[in-house]
Design a protein around this motif. Structure first.
Motif, PDB file in Angstrom:
ATOM      1  N   GLY A 264     110.883 -17.431  -9.058  1.00 27.83           N
ATOM      2  CA  GLY A 264     109.785 -17.486  -8.097  1.00 27.83           C
ATOM      3  C   GLY A 264     110.186 -17.129  -6.690  1.00 27.83           C
ATOM      4  O   GLY A 264     109.368 -16.624  -5.913  1.00 27.83           O
TER       5      GLY A 264
ATOM      6  N   ASP B  47     104.343 -13.914  -5.740  1.00 22.75           N
ATOM      7  CA  ASP B  47     104.518 -15.274  -6.247  1.00 22.75           C
ATOM      8  C   ASP B  47     103.175 -15.993  -6.281  1.00 22.75           C
ATOM      9  O   ASP B  47     102.771 -16.622  -5.294  1.00 22.75           O
ATOM     10  CB  ASP B  47     105.510 -16.040  -5.368  1.00 22.75           C
TER      11      ASP B  47
ATOM     12  N   GLU C 152     102.472 -18.551  -7.964  1.00 25.04           N
ATOM     13  CA  GLU C 152     102.662 -19.976  -8.240  1.00 25.04           C
ATOM     14  C   GLU C 152     103.015 -20.777  -6.988  1.00 25.04           C
ATOM     15  O   GLU C 152     103.205 -21.992  -7.064  1.00 25.04           O
ATOM     16  CB  GLU C 152     103.757 -20.162  -9.293  1.00 25.04           C
TER      17      GLU C 152
ATOM     18  N   THR D 267     105.790 -21.012  -5.276  1.00 20.59           N
ATOM     19  CA  THR D 267     107.037 -21.694  -5.609  1.00 20.59           C
ATOM     20  C   THR D 267     107.614 -22.416  -4.395  1.00 20.59           C
ATOM     21  O   THR D 267     107.786 -21.816  -3.333  1.00 20.59           O
ATOM     22  CB  THR D 267     108.075 -20.682  -6.140  1.00 20.59           C
TER      23      THR D 267
ATOM     24  N   HIS E 283     115.142 -20.577  -5.878  1.00 19.84           N
ATOM     25  CA  HIS E 283     115.812 -20.190  -7.118  1.00 19.84           C
ATOM     26  C   HIS E 283     116.813 -19.086  -6.817  1.00 19.84           C
ATOM     27  O   HIS E 283     116.438 -18.039  -6.264  1.00 19.84           O
ATOM     28  CB  HIS E 283     114.793 -19.682  -8.141  1.00 19.84           C
TER      29      HIS E 283
END
Length: 295
Positions: A74, A83, A85, A87, A91
């Protein structure tokens, strides 16, 4: 804030380590600065004057591991602009030094993942990233991720197909392979993608996306979904819909303009998509059938 600490942060592009700060203040002064909010801990042993954005968190991580972190999942998707989502965790690929996952940080083993530079930082290549992220998600969000990657031109369909082949045998890849033929860069929001998947799953005719309709006064209205032959359009209404008086008036005029040229407009909400998809499908099928019978 302690003047020497300010100078130190300025010199370090906004970040400083515990050791650097203790060279210009006492440990007690450091604790006071942290307690009073003058300094914010970004990672263990790395501080900033305020909470940084994603790129800042990555820069602070570079300082922590003493090398440039390579973004993935992400975080890479956010750097490329797809992205969906939102995030919150960072990551990165395993840097090969002693670094364990911690609050806000996930470390991944991805041997052989293709890399590409984005905004001066290495990250897993966009197509690889989109497929890898999509493998972890439910089907609606997976399609939204693939759509978003195409929408921002981070990669091409051919590159996505190649990434699917490269990740053959990995968990969730069968789902992504099945969704890939439906991925469409014309989708402008994740919920539009989710709504389109309902149409796919319930066997509805595929609509035109971002279709333009010319009103009686020549105004061009662009709609989310359209079935031109049946003169039916569907519009996703977000949570922010009618957030204010001006927005409400604008949308009412827009909808009226579409209806004035004899189009049926079907509103779609998040509840329709996520909780009652069969009713949404029945509603759309009803309007499509009625329009077809009337023509």
């Amino acid at each position: 804030m302690h003047s020497a600490a300010v100078a130190l942060l300025d010199k370090g592009d906004g970040f400083a380590t515990t050791a650097e700060l203790l060279a210009v203040m006492t440990r007690k002064e450091l604790r006071v600065q942290i307690r009073n909010g003058g300094l914010v801990r970004v990672w263990y042993g790395v501080y900033a004057a305020s909470a940084p954005d994603l790129r800042g968190r990555l820069a602070a991580l570079d300082l922590f591991i003493r090398q440039h972190a390579v973004a993935c999942m992400g975080t890479a998707a956010a750097l490329y602009g797809f992205d969906v989502e939102n995030t919150s965790q960072v990551h990165v690929l395993d840097p090969g030094v002693r670094m364990r996952p911690t609050t806000g940080l996930m470390v991944h083993q991805r041997v052989g993942a293709p890399l590409q530079r984005v905004d001066g930082r290495l990250a897993t290549a966009p197509a690889w990233t989109a497929v890898e992220v999509a493998r972890q998600l439910r089907r609606p969000r997976a399609l939204a991720t693939l759509d978003a990657a195409l929408h921002v031109n981070a990669c091409s369909r051919v590159q996505l197909e190649s990434a699917v082949r490269e990740q053959k045998g990995r968990r969730g890849i069968v789902q992504v392979r099945g969704l890939l033929p439906y991925a469409d860069g014309r989708a402008e929001s994740a919920m539009e993608s989710e709504a389109r998947l309902v149409m796919i799953d319930y066997g509805l005719p595929m609509p035109e996306l971002q279709y333009e309709i010319v009103g009686l006064d020549g105004t061009v209205y662009r709609v989310d979904f359209a079935w031109p032959k049946q003169r039916v359009v569907a519009e996703y209404e977000s949570v922010d819909w009618h957030a204010g008086r001006l927005e409400m008036i604008r949308d009412k005029k827009r909808y009226a303009g579409v209806q004035e040229v004899n189009w049926t407009l079907v509103p779609i909400t998040a509840d329709d998509v996520r909780w009652e998809p069969w009713r949404l499908a029945d509603r759309l099928r009803h309007h499509l059938s009625r329009s077809a019978a009337a023509s």
